[in-house]
Design an enzyme around this catalytic site. Structure first.
Site, PDB file in Angstrom:
ATOM      1  N   TRP A  95       5.412   3.313  12.588  1.00  0.00           N
ATOM      2  CA  TRP A  95       4.219   2.865  13.295  1.00  0.00           C
ATOM      3  C   TRP A  95       4.396   3.030  14.800  1.00  0.00           C
ATOM      4  O   TRP A  95       3.444   3.369  15.505  1.00  0.00           O
ATOM      5  CB  TRP A  95       3.889   1.419  12.927  1.00  0.00           C
ATOM      6  CG  TRP A  95       3.601   1.243  11.467  1.00  0.00           C
ATOM      7  CD1 TRP A  95       4.284   0.483  10.573  1.00  0.00           C
ATOM      8  CD2 TRP A  95       2.552   1.881  10.720  1.00  0.00           C
ATOM      9  NE1 TRP A  95       3.730   0.602   9.319  1.00  0.00           N
ATOM     10  CE2 TRP A  95       2.668   1.449   9.379  1.00  0.00           C
ATOM     11  CE3 TRP A  95       1.519   2.763  11.060  1.00  0.00           C
ATOM     12  CZ2 TRP A  95       1.791   1.863   8.387  1.00  0.00           C
ATOM     13  CZ3 TRP A  95       0.652   3.186  10.066  1.00  0.00           C
ATOM     14  CH2 TRP A  95       0.796   2.744   8.748  1.00  0.00           C
ATOM     15  N   ASP A  98       3.454  -4.375  19.976  1.00  0.00           N
ATOM     16  CA  ASP A  98       2.837  -4.454  18.652  1.00  0.00           C
ATOM     17  C   ASP A  98       3.652  -5.461  17.849  1.00  0.00           C
ATOM     18  O   ASP A  98       4.788  -5.206  17.466  1.00  0.00           O
ATOM     19  CB  ASP A  98       2.873  -3.066  17.999  1.00  0.00           C
ATOM     20  CG  ASP A  98       2.347  -3.075  16.564  1.00  0.00           C
ATOM     21  OD1 ASP A  98       1.972  -4.154  16.063  1.00  0.00           O
ATOM     22  OD2 ASP A  98       2.322  -1.992  15.947  1.00  0.00           O
ATOM     23  N   LYS A 127      -0.578 -10.017   7.713  1.00  0.00           N
ATOM     24  CA  LYS A 127       0.810 -10.301   7.338  1.00  0.00           C
ATOM     25  C   LYS A 127       1.143 -11.784   7.517  1.00  0.00           C
ATOM     26  O   LYS A 127       1.397 -12.481   6.558  1.00  0.00           O
ATOM     27  CB  LYS A 127       1.753  -9.407   8.129  1.00  0.00           C
ATOM     28  CG  LYS A 127       1.445  -7.921   7.911  1.00  0.00           C
ATOM     29  CD  LYS A 127       2.298  -7.017   8.790  1.00  0.00           C
ATOM     30  CE  LYS A 127       1.821  -5.576   8.761  1.00  0.00           C
ATOM     31  NZ  LYS A 127       1.908  -4.968   7.441  1.00  0.00           N
TER      32      LYS A 127
END
Length: 354
Positions: free
Chosen positions: A99, A166, A190
């Protein structure tokens, strides 16, 4: 029937949050109207979004120098929004996972990207401690936790350069100096809520440097000016976030969650390290407390192990499709009982096949 949910996202949420969210779909606050039917301009929803933003600030100890937004498009949209808003010439990035690598690729569309480190050639199994952030870059971008491989940054650099992070897979899981960051973003599915919403925490002064014209939806300033409801937001996910943040406060805040998460992770990593049949390939100093990846030393045993954990009502233990093996995502809401149950299964498997 007890289900032990190790999914990486969307993932397990606190039971009471799920129950109250479910009731709200039938009748929100006993109004007879579903939460899914209320107007995002109504007083009821304005109370929800304002309370959720206030809870984010309280939990992270941030003041009104920061704006809290609840956007759509996941972390993936933020890969582009961040450089669109903040990059004038050059930004520095750590490439510590898939990511993070995708964030680099998006940023390259807006200016020069200086990659301070890339772990790609080493399968992203570790995160560097020593790297230099140039003084003249517009910002420094990092990914606090890498969901796929299971690495986690244990500390963050001290720098005058704005830090963008992030935190999609470990936000609210540990104590941090959140004022160290100029922008934090995290997709909610999450540790916080259902999918379809991204929390963005912005230090408002960094937006004063923007020099380009930006389409309205991609401009953080426009969202702030419109109090976070430039368009119809994900009402359900924001409400569920509010309930989860209330749950965090009732538990005693992030410091309590950090203790629990460290304990859960240690139990599982100790079993992997001591079990003859399993291994973890991440450098020990960089092991994630959220996503524990592990592999069978003998791939030929995978079929037997899969039958065993599936039979015992364990779900979501498969590794990412790009990595294989196994991954136990042990976020805030997963109870220690599920960790202990998985460890029991691993011990029993060792007895049978070691």
């Amino acid at each position: 029937m007890k289900i032990h949910n190790f999914n990486a996202g969307p993932s397990v949420l606190p039971k009471k949050v799920v129950e109250k969210s479910a009731k709200s779909i039938i009748s929100f606050n006993e109004s007879g109207i579903s939460l899914l039917e209320i107007s995002h301009r109504s007083l009821d929803f304005m109370e929800i979004i304002e309370k959720t933003a206030s809870l984010v600030k309280r939990i992270t100890n941030l003041n009104d120098d920061y704006a809290i937004l609840f956007l759509q498009g996941g972390a993936t949209l933020q890969f582009a929004m961040v450089p669109y808003n903040l990059m004038n010439k050059e930004a520095a990035y750590l490439d510590t996972g898939i990511w993070a690598h995708n964030a680099v690729k998006e940023a390259e569309n807006f200016g020069k990207v200086k990659i301070l480190f890339s772990g790609k050639d080493n399968n992203y199994t570790y995160i560097p401690e020593n790297y230099h952030i140039p003084d003249k870059v517009d910002y420094f971008h990092c990914t606090s936790n890498n969901t796929i491989v299971g690495t986690q940054m244990k500390s963050f650099p001290i720098t005058y350069v704005p830090i963008v992070c992030d935190m999609s897979s470990d936000i609210f899981s540990r104590k941090l100096n959140f004022r160290q960051f100029s922008l934090i973003y995290a997709s909610a599915q999450k540790n916080v809520s259902s999918s379809g919403m991204t929390i963005v925490i912005i230090k408002k002064e960094i937006l004063e440097k923007i020099k380009r014209n930006i389409p309205s939806y991609l401009d953080y300033r426009i969202h702030i000016k419109n109090n976070g409801i430039l368009n119809t937001p994900n009402v359900f996910s924001i409400y569920t976030s509010m309930l989860t943040l209330e749950w965090i406060e009732r538990k005693g805040g992030i410091s309590i969650l950090e203790e629990e998460n460290e304990h859960k992770a240690k139990l599982l990593y100790d079993e992997i390290d001591n079990n003859e049949l399993f291994e973890n390939r991440i450098h020990k100093n960089n092991r994630s407390n959220m996503n524990v990846s592990f592999f069978l030393k003998k791939k030929s045993l995978e079929k037997e192990f899969n039958k065993m954990w599936i039979k015992e009502n364990i779900v979501g233990l498969d590794g990412h499709r790009l990595l294989g093996g196994y991954r136990a995502s042990i976020y805030n809401a997963i109870p220690i009982e599920s960790i202990l149950f998985l460890i029991e299964i691993m011990k029993e498997f060792e007895k049978r096949f070691a």
